[in-house]
Design a protein around this motif. Sequence first.
Motif, PDB file in Angstrom:
ATOM      1  N   TRP A 420       0.834  -1.214   0.000  1.00 29.93           N
ATOM      2  CA  TRP A 420       0.000   0.000   0.000  1.00 29.93           C
ATOM      3  C   TRP A 420       0.864   1.257   0.000  1.00 29.93           C
ATOM      4  N   LYS A 421       1.871   1.288   0.876  1.00 31.89           N
ATOM      5  CA  LYS A 421       2.710   2.478   0.995  1.00 31.89           C
ATOM      6  C   LYS A 421       3.608   2.656  -0.227  1.00 31.89           C
ATOM      7  N   THR A 422       4.141   1.547  -0.750  1.00 33.89           N
ATOM      8  CA  THR A 422       5.030   1.624  -1.912  1.00 33.89           C
ATOM      9  C   THR A 422       4.288   2.125  -3.144  1.00 33.89           C
ATOM     10  N   LEU A 423       3.105   1.587  -3.377  1.00 32.95           N
ATOM     11  CA  LEU A 423       2.308   2.027  -4.523  1.00 32.95           C
ATOM     12  C   LEU A 423       1.911   3.492  -4.384  1.00 32.95           C
ATOM     13  N   GLN A 424       1.689   3.919  -3.143  1.00 34.50           N
ATOM     14  CA  GLN A 424       1.341   5.319  -2.887  1.00 34.50           C
ATOM     15  C   GLN A 424       2.519   6.229  -3.202  1.00 34.50           C
ATOM     16  N   VAL A 425       3.720   5.840  -2.768  1.00 34.50           N
ATOM     17  CA  VAL A 425       4.919   6.642  -3.019  1.00 34.50           C
ATOM     18  C   VAL A 425       5.249   6.673  -4.513  1.00 34.50           C
ATOM     19  N   ALA A 426       5.110   5.506  -5.175  1.00 34.18           N
ATOM     20  CA  ALA A 426       5.432   5.420  -6.599  1.00 34.18           C
ATOM     21  C   ALA A 426       4.335   6.001  -7.482  1.00 34.18           C
ATOM     22  N   ASP A 427       3.147   6.195  -6.887  1.00 29.51           N
ATOM     23  CA  ASP A 427       1.986   6.665  -7.643  1.00 29.51           C
ATOM     24  C   ASP A 427       1.682   5.716  -8.799  1.00 29.51           C
ATOM     25  N   VAL A 428       1.631   4.429  -8.456  1.00 25.67           N
ATOM     26  CA  VAL A 428       1.403   3.373  -9.444  1.00 25.67           C
ATOM     27  C   VAL A 428       0.190   2.546  -9.015  1.00 25.67           C
ATOM     28  N   LYS A 429      -0.618   2.147  -9.985  1.00 23.85           N
ATOM     29  CA  LYS A 429      -1.746   1.266  -9.721  1.00 23.85           C
ATOM     30  C   LYS A 429      -1.444  -0.120 -10.266  1.00 23.85           C
ATOM     31  N   LEU A 430      -1.708  -1.135  -9.430  1.00 25.14           N
ATOM     32  CA  LEU A 430      -1.472  -2.498  -9.868  1.00 25.14           C
ATOM     33  C   LEU A 430      -2.497  -2.932 -10.911  1.00 25.14           C
ATOM     34  N   GLN A 431      -2.069  -3.828 -11.783  1.00 26.97           N
ATOM     35  CA  GLN A 431      -2.969  -4.394 -12.789  1.00 26.97           C
ATOM     36  C   GLN A 431      -3.644  -5.633 -12.187  1.00 26.97           C
ATOM     37  N   TYR A 432      -4.688  -5.357 -11.374  1.00 27.43           N
ATOM     38  CA  TYR A 432      -5.327  -6.418 -10.603  1.00 27.43           C
ATOM     39  C   TYR A 432      -5.970  -7.483 -11.498  1.00 27.43           C
ATOM     40  N   LYS A 433      -6.445  -7.086 -12.667  1.00 28.61           N
ATOM     41  CA  LYS A 433      -7.082  -8.040 -13.572  1.00 28.61           C
ATOM     42  C   LYS A 433      -6.083  -9.104 -14.023  1.00 28.61           C
ATOM     43  N   ASP A 434      -4.870  -8.669 -14.364  1.00 29.29           N
ATOM     44  CA  ASP A 434      -3.839  -9.622 -14.785  1.00 29.29           C
ATOM     45  C   ASP A 434      -3.434 -10.546 -13.644  1.00 29.29           C
ATOM     46  N   LEU A 435      -3.300  -9.978 -12.446  1.00 30.59           N
ATOM     47  CA  LEU A 435      -2.952 -10.799 -11.283  1.00 30.59           C
ATOM     48  C   LEU A 435      -4.067 -11.787 -10.968  1.00 30.59           C
ATOM     49  N   GLY A 436      -5.326 -11.361 -11.181  1.00 33.82           N
ATOM     50  CA  GLY A 436      -6.465 -12.235 -10.946  1.00 33.82           C
ATOM     51  C   GLY A 436      -6.446 -13.457 -11.860  1.00 33.82           C
ATOM     52  N   LYS A 437      -5.986 -13.288 -13.095  1.00 34.83           N
ATOM     53  CA  LYS A 437      -5.888 -14.412 -14.036  1.00 34.83           C
ATOM     54  C   LYS A 437      -4.841 -15.427 -13.563  1.00 34.83           C
ATOM     55  N   ILE A 438      -3.764 -14.920 -12.996  1.00 31.63           N
ATOM     56  CA  ILE A 438      -2.730 -15.820 -12.464  1.00 31.63           C
ATOM     57  C   ILE A 438      -3.277 -16.601 -11.276  1.00 31.63           C
ATOM     58  N   VAL A 439      -4.036 -15.916 -10.419  1.00 29.46           N
ATOM     59  CA  VAL A 439      -4.657 -16.583  -9.265  1.00 29.46           C
ATOM     60  C   VAL A 439      -5.622 -17.671  -9.738  1.00 29.46           C
ATOM     61  N   LEU A 440      -6.410 -17.384 -10.759  1.00 28.86           N
ATOM     62  CA  LEU A 440      -7.373 -18.358 -11.282  1.00 28.86           C
ATOM     63  C   LEU A 440      -6.662 -19.579 -11.857  1.00 28.86           C
ATOM     64  N   ALA A 441      -5.609 -19.347 -12.637  1.00 29.89           N
ATOM     65  CA  ALA A 441      -4.846 -20.463 -13.207  1.00 29.89           C
ATOM     66  C   ALA A 441      -4.219 -21.308 -12.103  1.00 29.89           C
ATOM     67  N   THR A 442      -3.733 -20.642 -11.059  1.00 29.29           N
ATOM     68  CA  THR A 442      -3.144 -21.358  -9.921  1.00 29.29           C
ATOM     69  C   THR A 442      -4.193 -22.197  -9.208  1.00 29.29           C
ATOM     70  N   ALA A 443      -5.393 -21.650  -9.049  1.00 30.72           N
ATOM     71  CA  ALA A 443      -6.483 -22.382  -8.394  1.00 30.72           C
ATOM     72  C   ALA A 443      -6.864 -23.630  -9.185  1.00 30.72           C
ATOM     73  N   ILE A 444      -6.883 -23.526 -10.514  1.00 30.13           N
ATOM     74  CA  ILE A 444      -7.192 -24.690 -11.369  1.00 30.13           C
ATOM     75  C   ILE A 444      -6.129 -25.770 -11.168  1.00 30.13           C
ATOM     76  N   MET A 445      -4.857 -25.351 -11.164  1.00 32.17           N
ATOM     77  CA  MET A 445      -3.773 -26.312 -10.935  1.00 32.17           C
ATOM     78  C   MET A 445      -3.915 -26.976  -9.571  1.00 32.17           C
ATOM     79  N   GLY A 446      -4.185 -26.166  -8.533  1.00 29.76           N
ATOM     80  CA  GLY A 446      -4.354 -26.701  -7.186  1.00 29.76           C
ATOM     81  C   GLY A 446      -5.506 -27.684  -7.104  1.00 29.76           C
ATOM     82  N   GLY A 447      -6.599 -27.386  -7.813  1.00 28.26           N
ATOM     83  CA  GLY A 447      -7.749 -28.283  -7.822  1.00 28.26           C
ATOM     84  C   GLY A 447      -7.413 -29.634  -8.425  1.00 28.26           C
ATOM     85  N   ILE A 448      -6.635 -29.644  -9.515  1.00 31.86           N
ATOM     86  CA  ILE A 448      -6.215 -30.900 -10.143  1.00 31.86           C
ATOM     87  C   ILE A 448      -5.310 -31.703  -9.199  1.00 31.86           C
TER      88      ILE A 448
END
Length: 523
Positions: A420-448
């Motif tokens: 939170w503090k680093t993104l505030q200092v850098a004035d950068v917004k994370l690409q949450y949609k892209d990270l969400g796709k990685i989480v979804l792919a990881t969940a599929i792998m974990g399920g298998i």
Amino acid sequence: MSSKIARGSLIMMIGYFIFRIGGYLYRFATAFLLGPVGFGILNLALPTQGILIQIAAAGMPPAIAKHVSEYSAKGEDEMVKQVIHTSIKIVVVMGLFISVAIFLLADPLAYNVFHKPEAALPLKLVALITPFSILVGVFRGAFQGVFQMGNIVITKAFEQIFMISSAIVLILLGFYVAGAVIGTSIGFIFSLLAGYYLYRKGLGKRLKNVKLTFTTKEELALAKALLIFAFPVLITGLAEILLFDAIGNYVVGAYMASQYIGYYGAATPVARLPLIISMAVATAVLPATAEAMGLNNRNVLHSYVNQSYRYVAMVVFPMSVGTMVLAAPILKLLYINPAYMNGATALQILAIGMLFFTIYTVSSSIAQGLGKPYLPMTILTLGVIFDVAVSIYLVPIYGINGAAISLAITAFLIMVSIVWKTLQVADVKLQYKDLGKIVLATAIMGGILLLIPKSILLISIPLNYLVFLLVMILAVVVYLVALILVGGLKHNDIKAMRQLGSKTGPLKSMFDKLVSLLEKYAH
């Protein structure tokens, strides 16, 4: 200069992996030879050793590297030699003081705090290690300052080879836990001898005829400057050791029998495996972030920050989930003794915590690159205090799982705080949609992976290793396919893979074919 830095970074990465692999081999070997009870006692001594070395070294190696580099670039050889001599005086005084202190405190700690008299001798033997280890740090700092990274790798190789071999031989000869601790001393002694030899043949030879003209007052001023620079390094290093190794082992040791420290001590290094990835990314992102800030290029900064989080997530998320799902088989594979599977639940929890901590590590480097070195230090220090309090509360209730829960909660809080503090200092917004796709792919792998009966991974040696390898290959394939299906693979990822493939040597051709196949499905 850029080629020198690139070459040095690559050599340091090799050294880092040697150090990590050697550390794991030492843990696995001693755990197998000592059994859970003896390994538990060793896991009271090793964190103590790390803490004492950190305090005695006073954070000096990075300070030495910085000042030696600056003065060497200016051609001021007297200052280079003076920095090294003054640093040796500082660490020798600190080392002797710390060694005497731990020797005197060994009995009170073993009898009154840990309630384990058998821990007294290993704790006393730790006092033997400190002087050698801190002097090695001085030489490594000097080597780093003049970009002699190969010398650092050589000293680490000597340390690991002699530490592991000596510990195994001494344990087999009947020295038990004391043999494992003495083995680390022997490793540092040979590392020191190698460092001294390399120094005399290189930098020491260059400085041999340089006369020192510093007065006592001037040397004290230099010592002060070195210590001021080293202070945040010291505090951060101490905090990391306390979180990674010490707090959980100490609190479990104070409330539970020795074998439970052994179970917990077996789980923690396995959970830390993803940190190798985050450290590699962190090494690269600090100078890159600093460069982007210096050029005031917001677009480049935004790209560096998001890529850092993305690459860590792409590798660490599936590693952590795989560790959670396959915790018991992993412990059986690595430690052979089935008793260590008692740490499986703790490993599952710790895997979550280390996932959070890998993100903290990258954020910490970004913050330092942004010119905020005290931010991660402050957050980490507060995290240590929180972890101590929560561990003392949870361990009597939940045992080693309580220590793991405490670390996971602490890691989550420090991750959220610094991101939170680093993104505030850098004035950068994370690409949450892209990270969400990685989480979804990881969940599929974990399920298998959850569908695979764990019994097939717990069959007799050596078939269990073959089955585990096949399961890992399946996991990688499932994860990559899932990542493609959810649209999580990007053209920038392919570019990064090609750059990585160029450094795989004889495997480059095969690696390039795989990357070319994946490129067809990138977005």
